[in-house]
Design an enzyme around this catalytic site. Structure first.
Site, short mmCIF file in Angstrom:
data_model
loop_
_atom_site.label_atom_id
_atom_site.label_comp_id
_atom_site.label_asym_id
_atom_site.label_seq_id
_atom_site.Cartn_x
_atom_site.Cartn_y
_atom_site.Cartn_z
CB CYS A 163 -1.84 4.55 9.48
SG CYS A 163 -1.94 5.05 11.21
CG HIS A 303 2.77 1.07 7.87
ND1 HIS A 303 2.20 2.25 7.45
CD2 HIS A 303 2.25 0.83 9.12
CE1 HIS A 303 1.38 2.72 8.39
NE2 HIS A 303 1.40 1.87 9.39
CD GLU A 314 6.01 -2.84 6.56
OE1 GLU A 314 5.76 -2.39 5.43
OE2 GLU A 314 6.22 -2.11 7.55
CG HIS A 340 2.77 7.05 11.43
ND1 HIS A 340 2.13 7.26 10.21
CD2 HIS A 340 2.22 5.91 11.93
CE1 HIS A 340 1.25 6.29 10.01
NE2 HIS A 340 1.29 5.46 11.03
#
Length: 414
Positions: A163, A303, A314, A340
């Site tokens: 990712c 993200h 995060e 995503h």
């Protein structure tokens, strides 16, 4: 002195639509692109939703006879790259070809072609497998096909870092320009993995949202009721140029790409390091590399996957890096709208970050309905916000503990 790097072209294919106008307008309006899966019959799957691209026509940028030689992830890459390339106004010539390069990665690559041609092999035998199968599925052919189409004879490579792929590809390309190995790079990420095997595999990991009865609200980063990410597809590409050259030719400059951080959690295959320790170090690296201070950052395209630990850690990482300034930061995850995109996520999110600086508009985190006491930052909930920030980060964190962060500055002239 490192050479400065300008963003002079943007190209995007996403669940919000094909082209920067459609995708960026939808993002500013907070419109989502998550729908029921149509790519295959998913009625017996626990997960029946995804972020499919609704309006892609490959022959707008690729000759019809060439389309059949490319898996969909390559078609997306070539199309988004040509959008960005045309947008930049840059011309490849005999003089500059060897200083013009391509750096486009994918996290998984040609999974649709692998599944399709494996079934052909089983059902009809080896003689029926297309001779184009191998170049359809290997990841560096995204960059290779763009190089062929544009005539770029400089660096031709790709990152494959789950990712974080798109962000690593753009950051690596930036460094090639800074160091003088290239003057212009076409860089980003691409992915097309809405297939039975991919959806089944991520579902087996308990990573996906099962909110099948409400696709539009399934991806809900930082919301207390988030239950997993939604897989999406598409491509996001930037054209990067050495700054003085871009200014000299009168190019439109969306933003300056000024910093890049990359590191590892060294912790777990899929779970981020506790309290976002690795993510915090990576953001700090990008800020330092850009010659900025934490207080200079006004926006973070997070993200923000809509999974429990990613969003929590995060958030904790941002607090660790920015201290009291974290309360003043705008943080949004555009994955609420796009899902995503795996290896393409960093690419489209870099496009959105550059556009945010260029237009002074911060895209929202949609589907933010129930605040999570553990995630307590300003997530630009549900509605875009006008704000001319000085600098912004784009975060990407991948399986295997690989982290990448880009730092952008608003361009205000020489």
């Amino acid at each position: 002195m490192k050479r400065r790097v300008a963003v002079t072209g943007v190209g995007i294919i996403s669940p919000l639509g094909t082209g920067i106008k459609k995708s960026w307008e939808a993002a500013k309006e907070g419109r989502g692109g998550i729908r029921e899966i149509t790519r295959f019959d998913a009625k017996d799957f626990p997960v029946r939703i995804a972020g499919e691209v609704p309006d892609f026509e490959p022959t707008e940028h690729i000759e019809k006879k060439e389309v059949k030689k490319m898996d969909l992830f390559i078609q997306y890459a070539v199309s988004a790259a040509m959008m960005a390339f045309n947008d930049s106004g840059y011309k490849v010539t005999e003089e500059n070809a060897e200083k013009t390069g391509v750096y486009i990665g994918a996290g998984i690559g040609g999974l649709p072609a692998i599944e399709y041609w494996y079934n052909v092999l089983k059902e009809k035998g080896p003689d029926r497998v297309t001779p184009f199968f191998i170049p359809m599925v290997i990841i560096n052919l995204a960059s290779g096909q763009v190089s062929i189409k544009t005539g770029a004879k400089g660096p031709n490579s790709c990152a494959v870092t789950a990712c974080a792929t798109g962000t690593h590809s753009i950051g690596d390309a930036m460094r090639l320009i800074q160091n003088g190995d290239a003057d212009c790079m076409i860089a980003g990420g691409t992915e097309s993995t809405i297939t039975p095997l991919c959806v089944a595999g991520f579902n087996a990991m308990k990573a996906l949202s099962t909110r099948n009865d409400s696709p539009a609200t399934a991806s809900r980063p930082f919301d207390k009721d988030r239950d997993g990410f939604v897989v999406g597809e598409g491509s996001g590409i930037l054209v990067l140029e050495e700054m003085e050259s871009a200014i000299k030719r009168g190019a439109r400059i969306y933003a300056e790409l000024s910093g890049y951080g990359m590191n590892s959690d060294a912790h777990h295959m899929t779970t981020p390091a506790p309290e976002g320790e690795g993510a915090a170090r990576c953001m700090s690296l990008a800020i330092k590399n850009a010659g900025l201070n934490p207080g200079d950052i006004g926006y973070i395209n997070a993200h923000g996957t809509s999974t429990y630990y990613n969003d929590l850690y995060e958030t904790m990482a941002i607090k660790k890096v920015f201290g009291e300034h974290a309360k003043k930061l705008a943080v949004s995850s555009t994955k609420g709208m796009t899902g995503h995109l795996l290896g393409a996520a960093g690419g489209i999110e870099a496009v959105f970050t550059a556009m945010s600086l260029y237009e002074g508009v911060l895209p929202p985190t949609i589907n933010y309905a129930t605040p999570d006491p553990e995630c307590d930052l300003d997530y630009v909930p549900n509605t875009a916000r006008e704000s001319k920030v000085k600098a912004a980060l784009s975060n990407s964190f991948g399986f295997g503990g690989t982290n990448a962060v880009l730092a952008f500055k608003r361009f205000e002239g020489k």
